[in-house]
Motif scaffolding. Structure first.
Motif, short mmCIF file in Angstrom:
data_model
loop_
_atom_site.label_atom_id
_atom_site.label_comp_id
_atom_site.label_asym_id
_atom_site.label_seq_id
_atom_site.Cartn_x
_atom_site.Cartn_y
_atom_site.Cartn_z
N HIS A 64 0.82 -1.17 0.12
CA HIS A 64 0.02 0.14 0.13
C HIS A 64 0.83 1.15 -0.09
O HIS A 64 0.39 2.44 0.62
CB HIS A 64 -0.93 0.11 1.14
N PHE A 65 2.08 1.12 -0.39
CA PHE A 65 3.03 2.45 -0.63
C PHE A 65 2.33 3.57 -1.01
O PHE A 65 2.62 4.58 -0.34
CB PHE A 65 4.15 2.07 -1.34
N THR A 66 1.63 3.39 -2.30
CA THR A 66 1.10 4.74 -2.88
C THR A 66 0.11 5.29 -2.00
O THR A 66 -0.36 6.53 -2.17
CB THR A 66 0.48 4.31 -4.09
N GLU A 67 -0.41 4.75 -1.01
CA GLU A 67 -1.44 5.27 -0.03
C GLU A 67 -0.82 5.73 1.17
O GLU A 67 -1.08 6.90 1.76
CB GLU A 67 -2.56 4.24 0.37
N VAL A 68 0.28 5.23 1.74
CA VAL A 68 0.84 5.40 2.88
C VAL A 68 1.60 6.56 2.68
O VAL A 68 1.86 7.51 3.70
CB VAL A 68 1.71 4.33 3.35
N TYR A 69 2.54 6.99 1.31
CA TYR A 69 3.44 8.00 1.41
C TYR A 69 2.50 9.28 1.39
O TYR A 69 3.14 10.42 1.49
CB TYR A 69 4.32 7.75 0.14
N LYS A 70 1.35 9.44 1.25
CA LYS A 70 0.57 10.79 1.05
C LYS A 70 0.17 11.24 2.55
O LYS A 70 -0.63 12.15 2.68
CB LYS A 70 -0.53 10.55 0.16
N LEU A 71 0.38 10.29 3.58
CA LEU A 71 -0.16 10.63 4.82
C LEU A 71 0.73 11.21 5.79
O LEU A 71 2.09 11.03 5.63
CB LEU A 71 -0.64 9.11 5.51
N GLU A 72 0.42 11.82 6.86
CA GLU A 72 1.33 12.73 7.61
C GLU A 72 2.40 11.66 8.21
O GLU A 72 3.51 12.15 8.42
CB GLU A 72 0.42 13.10 8.77
N GLU A 73 2.23 10.33 8.73
CA GLU A 73 3.23 9.74 9.31
C GLU A 73 4.39 9.38 8.47
O GLU A 73 5.54 9.34 8.97
CB GLU A 73 2.48 8.23 9.57
N PHE A 74 4.13 9.32 7.28
CA PHE A 74 5.41 9.11 6.15
C PHE A 74 6.29 10.25 6.45
O PHE A 74 7.67 10.21 6.15
CB PHE A 74 4.73 8.72 4.88
N LEU A 75 5.71 11.63 6.57
CA LEU A 75 6.47 12.68 6.35
C LEU A 75 7.28 13.14 7.69
O LEU A 75 8.25 13.64 7.41
CB LEU A 75 5.51 13.87 6.16
N HIS A 76 7.00 12.22 8.67
CA HIS A 76 7.93 12.45 9.84
C HIS A 76 8.96 11.39 10.00
O HIS A 76 9.43 11.29 11.21
CB HIS A 76 6.88 12.14 11.03
N LEU A 77 9.01 10.44 8.95
CA LEU A 77 10.22 9.52 8.94
C LEU A 77 11.97 10.25 8.99
O LEU A 77 11.62 11.50 8.47
CB LEU A 77 10.23 8.61 7.91
N ASN A 78 12.69 9.68 9.73
CA ASN A 78 13.95 10.26 9.55
C ASN A 78 14.54 9.85 8.50
O ASN A 78 14.07 9.22 7.55
CB ASN A 78 14.75 10.15 10.88
N VAL A 79 15.44 10.51 8.05
CA VAL A 79 16.08 10.23 6.59
C VAL A 79 16.63 8.88 6.50
O VAL A 79 16.69 8.14 5.40
CB VAL A 79 17.34 11.30 6.33
N GLN A 80 17.28 8.26 7.50
CA GLN A 80 17.68 7.01 7.48
C GLN A 80 16.52 6.03 7.31
O GLN A 80 16.66 5.01 6.27
CB GLN A 80 18.34 6.40 8.68
N GLN A 81 15.33 6.11 8.03
CA GLN A 81 14.16 5.23 7.70
C GLN A 81 13.50 5.57 6.36
O GLN A 81 13.14 4.42 5.70
CB GLN A 81 13.07 5.79 8.76
N LEU A 82 13.47 6.82 5.75
CA LEU A 82 12.98 7.11 4.48
C LEU A 82 13.77 6.37 3.20
O LEU A 82 13.14 5.62 2.56
CB LEU A 82 13.22 8.55 4.24
N THR A 83 15.05 6.51 3.46
CA THR A 83 15.90 5.93 2.35
C THR A 83 15.90 4.48 2.53
O THR A 83 16.00 3.71 1.29
CB THR A 83 17.34 6.44 2.52
N TYR A 84 15.97 3.65 3.50
CA TYR A 84 15.83 2.52 3.64
C TYR A 84 14.32 1.94 2.89
O TYR A 84 14.34 0.75 2.24
CB TYR A 84 15.73 2.08 5.28
N LEU A 85 13.07 2.57 3.36
CA LEU A 85 12.08 2.27 2.76
C LEU A 85 11.82 2.43 1.07
O LEU A 85 11.46 1.67 0.41
CB LEU A 85 10.80 2.86 3.28
N LEU A 86 12.52 3.57 0.62
CA LEU A 86 12.47 3.77 -0.72
C LEU A 86 13.30 2.79 -1.66
O LEU A 86 12.99 2.79 -2.85
CB LEU A 86 12.79 5.33 -0.84
N HIS A 87 14.33 2.53 -0.82
CA HIS A 87 15.32 1.53 -1.81
C HIS A 87 14.78 0.02 -2.02
O HIS A 87 15.38 -0.65 -2.82
CB HIS A 87 16.68 1.50 -0.93
N GLN A 88 13.61 -0.31 -1.11
CA GLN A 88 13.05 -1.58 -1.26
C GLN A 88 12.52 -1.94 -2.69
O GLN A 88 11.86 -1.17 -3.34
CB GLN A 88 12.02 -1.77 -0.07
N ASP A 89 12.98 -3.18 -3.18
CA ASP A 89 12.59 -3.51 -4.69
C ASP A 89 11.03 -4.07 -4.74
O ASP A 89 10.45 -4.21 -5.74
CB ASP A 89 13.41 -4.77 -4.80
#
Length: 402
Positions: A175-200
């Motif tokens: 459900h990535f395309t739904e989750v990234y538009k929500l507030e919780e996603f925007l509060h990730l730190n940079v390490q958490q964000l890059t780890y998630l965006l790198h996932q195949d």
């Protein structure tokens, strides 16, 4: 001779029956003993330890606590100071939660709900009471949605719950395309964000959605996050972004125009589109998984037939039954939203207050609280994550006359 069992088979059946009876008797005996122990605890009889939690005194028996918890086992069977003390203080603990855990240890009964699940999981993890920890994990797995999957994943990391973390990660990827538009996603730190965006395994319709997620995160606090632009946009596989989107949207983004390194990434993506198909294959760019085309199905739920749940697949004109663990309903309403079927209202000799839920992807059932007033034959629909109900009639308890 047909219909007559061999002596060996008859003996085997008899032994299995005897084992079942022995297991039931053992369980009954243990339950009876623990019920007596619990009554003694409540009366303060034969208790040899008192747990002090924020001023509250909770009497118990060391041997019972040690048998149920590795934490208490080490405390009472080693040379720790608490092993000799009649009173043991549990610092930074919630007395209500500790009493729930002690009650569970003696009775094997506990109520896990949305109000106490996080505190229970924390305490069960700290005091190593595995059955309660497992129940909390199962409860949270049933609560995962787009608004909390990242938070539950972080909680699972803190509490050492790999099964819960995997469930939250699976939901996020799907459900990535739904989750990234929500507030919780925007509060990730940079390490958490890059780890998630790198996932195949992120399920996206186009790589442009990864780009959109990255830019949304950067712009949420652009003054602080501008320093991470290269690191964050490096998660975007620009060769997979369409040539039109690259030239019209990405290249025109002011953040990218002002950053030579990011601009170089975009130009590299545009050059990729100028290569021949053979040259592209030689580069070995890995594409992310796209959403698969589903076999559309028509599902039936409820009714009074022996098999109340089945679906029809128009692709091959076949009907397939699937298991439903709950009692059948009459005049119920089914609503489909985000890969889950919600069954509301209806009755079966008595009003049914809960809402039964079937997760299509996981092939699993669970229940949630239904409408405040049980109704049947009501109208319902789902929109933007909410279920709306209207009409119907209140369900009265059916009476049978003899």
């Amino acid at each position: 001779m047909a219909g007559v069992a061999s002596p060996e088979k008859a003996t085997s059946v008899k032994k299995k029956g005897e084992r079942k009876c022995a297991i039931k008797e053992e369980s009954r005996q243990l339950s009876s003993i623990m019920a007596v122990m619990n009554n003694l605890r409540k009366q303060g009889t034969l208790c040899d330890v008192t747990l002090l939690v924020q001023g509250r005194h909770i009497p118990a028996h060391r041997v019972v606590l040690a048998a149920a918890s590795h934490f208490f086992h080490l405390m009472f069977t080693t040379r720790m100071m608490e092993s000799m003390s009649h009173e043991v203080e549990l610092r930074n603990a919630d007395p209500e939660i500790i009493e729930l855990l002690i009650e569970f240890i003696y009775t094997a009964r506990i109520s896990v709900n949305s109000g106490n699940v996080q505190s229970l999981l924390d305490a069960a993890n700290q005091y190593q009471i595995e059955p309660v920890k497992k129940m909390c994990v199962e409860f949270l797995k049933g609560q995962i949605d787009a608004t909390n999957c990242l938070g539950i994943s972080a909680l699972a990391d803190c509490m050492d719950c790999p099964e819960l973390r995997a469930a939250a990660a699976d939901f996020f990827q799907l459900h990535f395309t739904e989750v990234y538009k929500l507030e919780e996603f925007l509060h990730l730190n940079v390490q958490q964000l890059t780890y998630l965006l790198h996932q195949d395994k992120l399920t996206v319709r186009a790589e442009a959605q990864i780009y959109d997620a990255a830019v949304r995160w950067l712009k949420y606090d652009v003054c602080t996050r501008k320093q991470y632009m290269v690191e964050v946009l490096g998660c975007v596989r620009f060769p997979l972004v369409s040539k039109t989107f690259l030239s019209k949207t990405v290249q025109a983004e002011p953040l990218i125009q002002d950053n030579p390194e990011c601009l170089k990434m975009v130009i590299g993506g545009m050059r990729y589109h100028l290569l021949s198909l053979e040259d592209r294959e030689d580069l070995g760019e890995n594409s992310r998984p796209r959403r698969k085309k589903h076999d559309y199905r028509i599902a039936l739920f409820g009714g009074s037939q022996p098999q109340s749940c089945r679906y029809f697949n128009p692709k091959d004109s076949s009907w397939t039954d699937f298991r439903c663990p709950f009692e059948k309903r009459r005049d119920a309403t089914a609503v489909f939203w985000d890969n889950v079927v919600y069954i509301l209202g209806g009755s079966q000799l008595f009003p049914i207050k809960r809402m039964d839920c079937y997760n299509v992807l996981k092939d699993s059932w669970y229940s949630k609280l239904g409408p405040p007033t049980p109704r049947d034959s009501m109208a319902a629909c789902a929109a933007q994550g909410k279920i709306y109900t209207s009409g119907g009639s209140e369900v009265a308890l059916w009476h049978t006359h003899t």
